[in-house]
Structures are given as structure tokens and as C-alpha cells.
Design a protein around this motif. Structure first.
Motif, mmCIF file in Angstrom:
data_model
loop_
_atom_site.group_PDB
_atom_site.id
_atom_site.type_symbol
_atom_site.label_atom_id
_atom_site.label_comp_id
_atom_site.label_asym_id
_atom_site.label_seq_id
_atom_site.Cartn_x
_atom_site.Cartn_y
_atom_site.Cartn_z
ATOM 1 N N LEU A 5 -0.415 4.571 -1.211
ATOM 2 C CA LEU A 5 -1.091 4.518 0.082
ATOM 3 C C LEU A 5 -2.419 5.258 0.056
ATOM 4 N N LEU A 6 -2.518 6.263 -0.808
ATOM 5 C CA LEU A 6 -3.740 7.064 -0.886
ATOM 6 C C LEU A 6 -4.737 6.533 -1.910
ATOM 7 N N ARG A 7 -4.358 5.484 -2.603
ATOM 8 C CA ARG A 7 -5.253 4.930 -3.613
ATOM 9 C C ARG A 7 -6.582 4.538 -2.964
ATOM 10 N N GLY A 8 -7.650 4.985 -3.574
ATOM 11 C CA GLY A 8 -8.972 4.694 -3.025
ATOM 12 C C GLY A 8 -9.561 5.849 -2.246
ATOM 13 N N GLU A 9 -8.711 6.824 -1.866
ATOM 14 C CA GLU A 9 -9.213 8.024 -1.199
ATOM 15 C C GLU A 9 -9.242 9.172 -2.206
#
Length: 209
Positions: free
Chosen positions: A132-136
């Protein structure tokens, strides 16, 4: 809703809750629904509430409190034996369905641009949070750990339930092991994140309508 965006360059760290802070709603039911379906998730949740009530009346609740017992029972009954690969596939599907809260996401990115570390501290599960945090740009994740044996979830927790007092203890330990950290910020919702926020210099309570 109250938000505070970093405006000064320099060292520091910002802690963010996830459910109800960076995203709308609770991701745990979303995840379980990806695994067993929405209707079965609703039935399992209702059954977990009944079972937790009965166990607490006998002083045998498996969690630190009533809500923790509901979670422990729900996880054991819905995720026991789930292949880790299937859990990750469910997380991938769920990631595309999140409803992010733009002001809090913007605050996270402003802290990163100011050169501060960013830590997400959440009661959500470690088997799906990295997806879910991929890209942040997140430096560290404090989440509720699930036990894995032979490539399958056992349904049992491998850590404490990272909410309320347990979350505050995890954040306190992180600060101690990473000191000195400079100024600290905290973003969370009321009332569950107040113990964590009390540890930090700047405390921002998020209220999502």
C-alpha cells in the motif's frame, strides 16, 4: 481536520498513522474481503465480536483489550493457513482501491522534501502494508506483524497489536534507537493515536469527514 505541513529545512522525523489518517477507513476488513469475500468477512467479523464478548466475560480474551480480542479472533479464523503469496496478491489488488486523504499525503511529501525522515506507525498488518505504501518515500514501517510458518500465515500475531499504547511503545522505542532525531511531528486520529501523539513535539489530529 487539522494538518500541518513542514516549512523549515532540517533534521527531524514525522510519524503518520495510516487508517483514518493517510487513507479513509479501515484497511483490515478490506484486506480480509480480498481474501475471502465481503459477505464472509462481514459474517466473520460479527462472529468475532460475539466470541470476544464471551471470552472476556470469562476473563480469557486473547487480546490486550476487547477490540484487540476481536482482531485476534478475526485474524485466526480468516487468515489461518493462507499462503503468503496469496496474501501478497490480495494486497496488490487492494492497493488499487485505496481512498487516500490528499491533505495528509501532501504533508508526508512536504516532510520528505524538507529532508525529514518519515515513519508510518499503524495497526494494519505487515503482510500488506508495504504494497500500500509503494510509491511513497517512507523510511520505516511500524505495523502489526503476522506469524508465518512454511510460507503460510498461521493467523497469529508475531508482534503486539500496533495500536494505542502498543503503538506509543513502538514509537518510543524507535525514537530511542534512532536518537538524536531532532524535532518530531505526529499525524493521527482521535482517540486511538493520542498516546503516540503525546510523545511528539508537534501533534496534528486528522479528522476525515
Amino acid at each position: 481536520m487539522q494538518t500541518e505541513v513542514a516549512t523549515l529545512d532540517g533534521a527531524g522525523v514525522a510519524f503518520f498513522d495510516f487508517d483514518g489518517t493517510l487513507v479513509r477507513g479501515d484497511t483490515l476488513p478490506m484486506f480480509i474481503a480480498e481474501v475471502i469475500g465481503r459477505r464472509r468477512t462481514q459474517l466473520a467479523f460479527a462472529d468475532a465480536i460475539r466470541s470476544a464478548g464471551h471470552r472476556h466475560l470469562r476473563g480469557r480474551g486473547p487480546g490486550a483489550d476487547f477490540r484487540g480480542s476481536i482482531k485476534a479472533i478475526l485474524l485466526k479464523r480468516t487468515l489461518h493457513g493462507l499462503p503468503l503469496a496469496d496474501a501478497h496478491a490480495a494486497a496488490e489488488r487492494m492497493a488499487a482501491k485505496l481512498s487516500w486523504h490528499p491533505p495528509t499525503v501532501q504533508a508526508l511529501r512536504e516532510h520528505r522534501r524538507a529532508g525529514r525522515r518519515v515513519v508510518v506507525a499503524t495497526g494494519a498488518l505487515d503482510v500488506y502494508m508495504p504494497f500500500l505504501l509503494r510509491g511513497e518515500a517512507v523510511d520505516d514501517l511500524l505495523a502489526t506483524g503476522m506469524e508465518v510458518q512454511d510460507g503460510r500465515l498461521t493467523g497469529r500475531l508475531a508482534t503486539g497489536n500496533c495500536v494505542r499504547i502498543d503503538k506509543a511503545d513502538r514509537v518510543r522505542a524507535w525514537l530511542a534507537s534512532n536518537s538524536p532525531v531532532g524535532e518530531t511531528w505526529g499525524y493521527g486520529n482521535r482517540p486511538s493515536d493520542l498516546p503516540m501523539l503525546a510523545l511528539l513535539d508537534r501533534r496534528i489530529v486528522i479528522r476525515i469527514p
